[in-house]
Design a protein around this motif. Structure first.
Motif, mmCIF file in Angstrom:
data_model
loop_
_atom_site.group_PDB
_atom_site.id
_atom_site.type_symbol
_atom_site.label_atom_id
_atom_site.label_comp_id
_atom_site.label_asym_id
_atom_site.label_seq_id
_atom_site.Cartn_x
_atom_site.Cartn_y
_atom_site.Cartn_z
ATOM 1 N N VAL A 4 0.854 -1.185 0.000
ATOM 2 C CA VAL A 4 0.000 0.000 0.000
ATOM 3 C C VAL A 4 0.888 1.232 0.000
ATOM 4 O O VAL A 4 1.840 1.319 0.808
ATOM 5 C CB VAL A 4 -0.915 0.013 1.240
ATOM 6 N N THR A 5 0.561 2.171 -0.868
ATOM 7 C CA THR A 5 1.306 3.426 -0.935
ATOM 8 C C THR A 5 0.337 4.575 -0.710
ATOM 9 O O THR A 5 -0.675 4.686 -1.405
ATOM 10 C CB THR A 5 1.980 3.601 -2.302
ATOM 11 N N GLN A 6 0.608 5.395 0.267
ATOM 12 C CA GLN A 6 -0.243 6.550 0.498
ATOM 13 C C GLN A 6 0.597 7.814 0.494
ATOM 14 O O GLN A 6 1.818 7.768 0.716
ATOM 15 C CB GLN A 6 -1.056 6.434 1.779
ATOM 16 N N MET A 7 -0.070 8.927 0.209
ATOM 17 C CA MET A 7 0.662 10.166 0.059
ATOM 18 C C MET A 7 1.376 10.527 1.344
ATOM 19 O O MET A 7 0.888 10.269 2.453
ATOM 20 C CB MET A 7 -0.284 11.302 -0.355
ATOM 21 N N LEU A 19 -10.496 17.793 1.881
ATOM 22 C CA LEU A 19 -9.389 16.883 2.135
ATOM 23 C C LEU A 19 -9.380 15.743 1.129
ATOM 24 O O LEU A 19 -10.423 15.115 0.868
ATOM 25 C CB LEU A 19 -9.503 16.278 3.539
ATOM 26 N N THR A 20 -8.202 15.453 0.587
ATOM 27 C CA THR A 20 -7.957 14.215 -0.153
ATOM 28 C C THR A 20 -6.646 13.634 0.328
ATOM 29 O O THR A 20 -5.638 14.350 0.381
ATOM 30 C CB THR A 20 -7.854 14.449 -1.674
ATOM 31 N N ILE A 21 -6.671 12.364 0.687
ATOM 32 C CA ILE A 21 -5.445 11.617 0.977
ATOM 33 C C ILE A 21 -5.410 10.447 0.007
ATOM 34 O O ILE A 21 -6.294 9.596 0.019
ATOM 35 C CB ILE A 21 -5.390 11.107 2.428
ATOM 36 N N ASN A 22 -4.393 10.438 -0.835
ATOM 37 C CA ASN A 22 -4.306 9.413 -1.874
ATOM 38 C C ASN A 22 -3.781 8.092 -1.322
ATOM 39 O O ASN A 22 -2.873 8.064 -0.478
ATOM 40 C CB ASN A 22 -3.397 9.876 -3.003
ATOM 41 N N CYS A 23 -4.333 7.020 -1.837
ATOM 42 C CA CYS A 23 -3.898 5.672 -1.477
ATOM 43 C C CYS A 23 -3.995 4.793 -2.715
ATOM 44 O O CYS A 23 -5.061 4.733 -3.351
ATOM 45 C CB CYS A 23 -4.766 5.100 -0.369
ATOM 46 N N GLU A 69 -9.832 -0.245 -11.381
ATOM 47 C CA GLU A 69 -9.124 0.107 -12.609
ATOM 48 C C GLU A 69 -7.888 0.954 -12.347
ATOM 49 O O GLU A 69 -6.911 0.883 -13.101
ATOM 50 C CB GLU A 69 -10.070 0.829 -13.576
ATOM 51 N N THR A 70 -7.913 1.728 -11.258
ATOM 52 C CA THR A 70 -6.753 2.546 -10.904
ATOM 53 C C THR A 70 -6.073 2.040 -9.637
ATOM 54 O O THR A 70 -5.126 2.669 -9.157
ATOM 55 C CB THR A 70 -7.170 4.013 -10.686
ATOM 56 N N THR A 71 -6.510 0.915 -9.136
ATOM 57 C CA THR A 71 -6.021 0.326 -7.868
ATOM 58 C C THR A 71 -5.855 1.408 -6.807
ATOM 59 O O THR A 71 -4.778 1.592 -6.214
ATOM 60 C CB THR A 71 -4.712 -0.470 -8.057
ATOM 61 N N SER A 72 -6.942 2.130 -6.558
ATOM 62 C CA SER A 72 -6.877 3.245 -5.622
ATOM 63 C C SER A 72 -8.026 3.207 -4.627
ATOM 64 O O SER A 72 -9.074 2.572 -4.872
ATOM 65 C CB SER A 72 -6.894 4.580 -6.375
ATOM 66 N N PHE A 89 -4.334 5.900 8.122
ATOM 67 C CA PHE A 89 -3.651 4.759 7.521
ATOM 68 C C PHE A 89 -4.577 4.061 6.529
ATOM 69 O O PHE A 89 -5.708 3.702 6.866
ATOM 70 C CB PHE A 89 -3.244 3.733 8.580
ATOM 71 N N CYS A 90 -4.058 3.836 5.338
ATOM 72 C CA CYS A 90 -4.739 3.008 4.360
ATOM 73 C C CYS A 90 -4.212 1.581 4.514
ATOM 74 O O CYS A 90 -3.021 1.383 4.807
ATOM 75 C CB CYS A 90 -4.448 3.546 2.960
ATOM 76 N N ALA A 91 -5.066 0.580 4.324
ATOM 77 C CA ALA A 91 -4.637 -0.808 4.504
ATOM 78 C C ALA A 91 -5.444 -1.721 3.592
ATOM 79 O O ALA A 91 -6.560 -1.403 3.195
ATOM 80 C CB ALA A 91 -4.813 -1.241 5.963
ATOM 81 N N LEU A 92 -4.851 -2.853 3.271
ATOM 82 C CA LEU A 92 -5.574 -3.898 2.539
ATOM 83 C C LEU A 92 -5.461 -5.203 3.307
ATOM 84 O O LEU A 92 -4.530 -5.407 4.082
ATOM 85 C CB LEU A 92 -5.038 -4.042 1.116
ATOM 86 N N SER A 93 -6.407 -6.077 3.059
ATOM 87 C CA SER A 93 -6.377 -7.387 3.701
ATOM 88 C C SER A 93 -5.808 -8.397 2.725
ATOM 89 O O SER A 93 -6.071 -8.337 1.526
ATOM 90 C CB SER A 93 -7.775 -7.823 4.119
ATOM 91 N N GLU A 94 -5.034 -9.310 3.226
ATOM 92 C CA GLU A 94 -4.523 -10.391 2.406
ATOM 93 C C GLU A 94 -4.667 -11.698 3.166
ATOM 94 O O GLU A 94 -4.559 -11.726 4.399
ATOM 95 C CB GLU A 94 -3.058 -10.163 2.009
#
Lengths: 114, 112
Positions: A4-7, A19-23, A69-72, A89-94
């Motif tokens: 995960v990549t966040q700004m 507010l925008t926080i990119n992830c 489509e933009t994996t965002s 914090f942005c997060a994904l589950s795996e």
């Protein structure tokens, strides 16, 4: 592996600003996506989540849409308040070995000034 | 709020000493996790448990061990603490079939 990549922050805004926080994320398959918030001196709290493409998670005026489509999974709020000052914090589950685990971004610190 | 407590909340110790952190839950959730939080790294998984006596390594497990002898407690042990283990440690829990993890308040550890 998944990531995960966040700004990078810090982000400083005035009260009532937008507010925008990119992830963005890299993952095999279709993970669920999360935004967690950490207020000063506290643990992480779930802010919102989305489990499939085009789902929109929302809570406390915050929104994020799962864009395959933009994996965002960008976090937005139309009008921030001083009380929104926190680390996000942005997060994904795996899934690995039958257990769900979270992969976190590095966090974005938001400061809202009156 | 999820019923998770961590103890101690703050600890200062010296290099080479053993340290044990405790996570206690009242939710009877199957899964428990230990993370560390460091500036510039976000949260990184140390170890996790998927049941009593069932544990596995995470991303940054070197120098740490865990034990779970009953559902409600998950212990994290630093066998011989080093300064690089100065961090904030968070425990999290998750129910079987659920995706959301719920976090404890954290333990701030300083290794001198």
């Amino acid at each position: 592996g998944n990531s995960v990549t966040q700004m990078e922050g810090p982000v400083t805004l005035s009260e009532e600003a937008f507010l925008t926080i990119n992830c963005t994320y890299t993952a095999t398959g279709y993970p669920s996506l999360f935004w967690y918030v950490q207020y000063p001196g506290e643990g992480l709290q779930l802010l919102l989540k989305a489990t499939k493409a085009d789902d929109k998670g929302s809570n406390k005026g915050f929104e994020a849409t799962y864009r395959k489509e933009t994996t965002s999974f960008h976090l937005e709020k139309g009008s921030v308040q001083v009380s929104d000052s926190a680390v996000y914090f942005c997060a994904l589950s795996e899934s690995q070995g039958g257990s769900e685990k979270l992969v976190f971004g590095k966090g974005t610190k938001l400061t809202v000034n009156p | 709020d999820a019923g998770i407590t961590q103890s101690p909340r703050h600890k200062v110790t010296e290099t080479g000493t053993p340290v044990t952190l405790r996570c206690h839950q009242t939710e009877n959730h199957r899964y428990m996790y230990w993370y560390r939080q460091d500036p510039g790294h976000g949260l990184r998984l140390i170890h996790y448990s998927y049941g009593v006596k069932d544990t596995d390594k995470g991303e940054v497990s070197d120098g740490y061990s865990v034990s779970r002898s009953k559902t409600e407690d998950f212990l994290l042990t630093l066998e011989s603490a080093t300064s690089s283990q100065t961090s904030v440690y968070f425990c999290a829990i998750r129910s079987a079939g659920g995706e959301t993890q719920y976090f404890g308040p954290g333990t701030r550890l300083l290794v001198l």
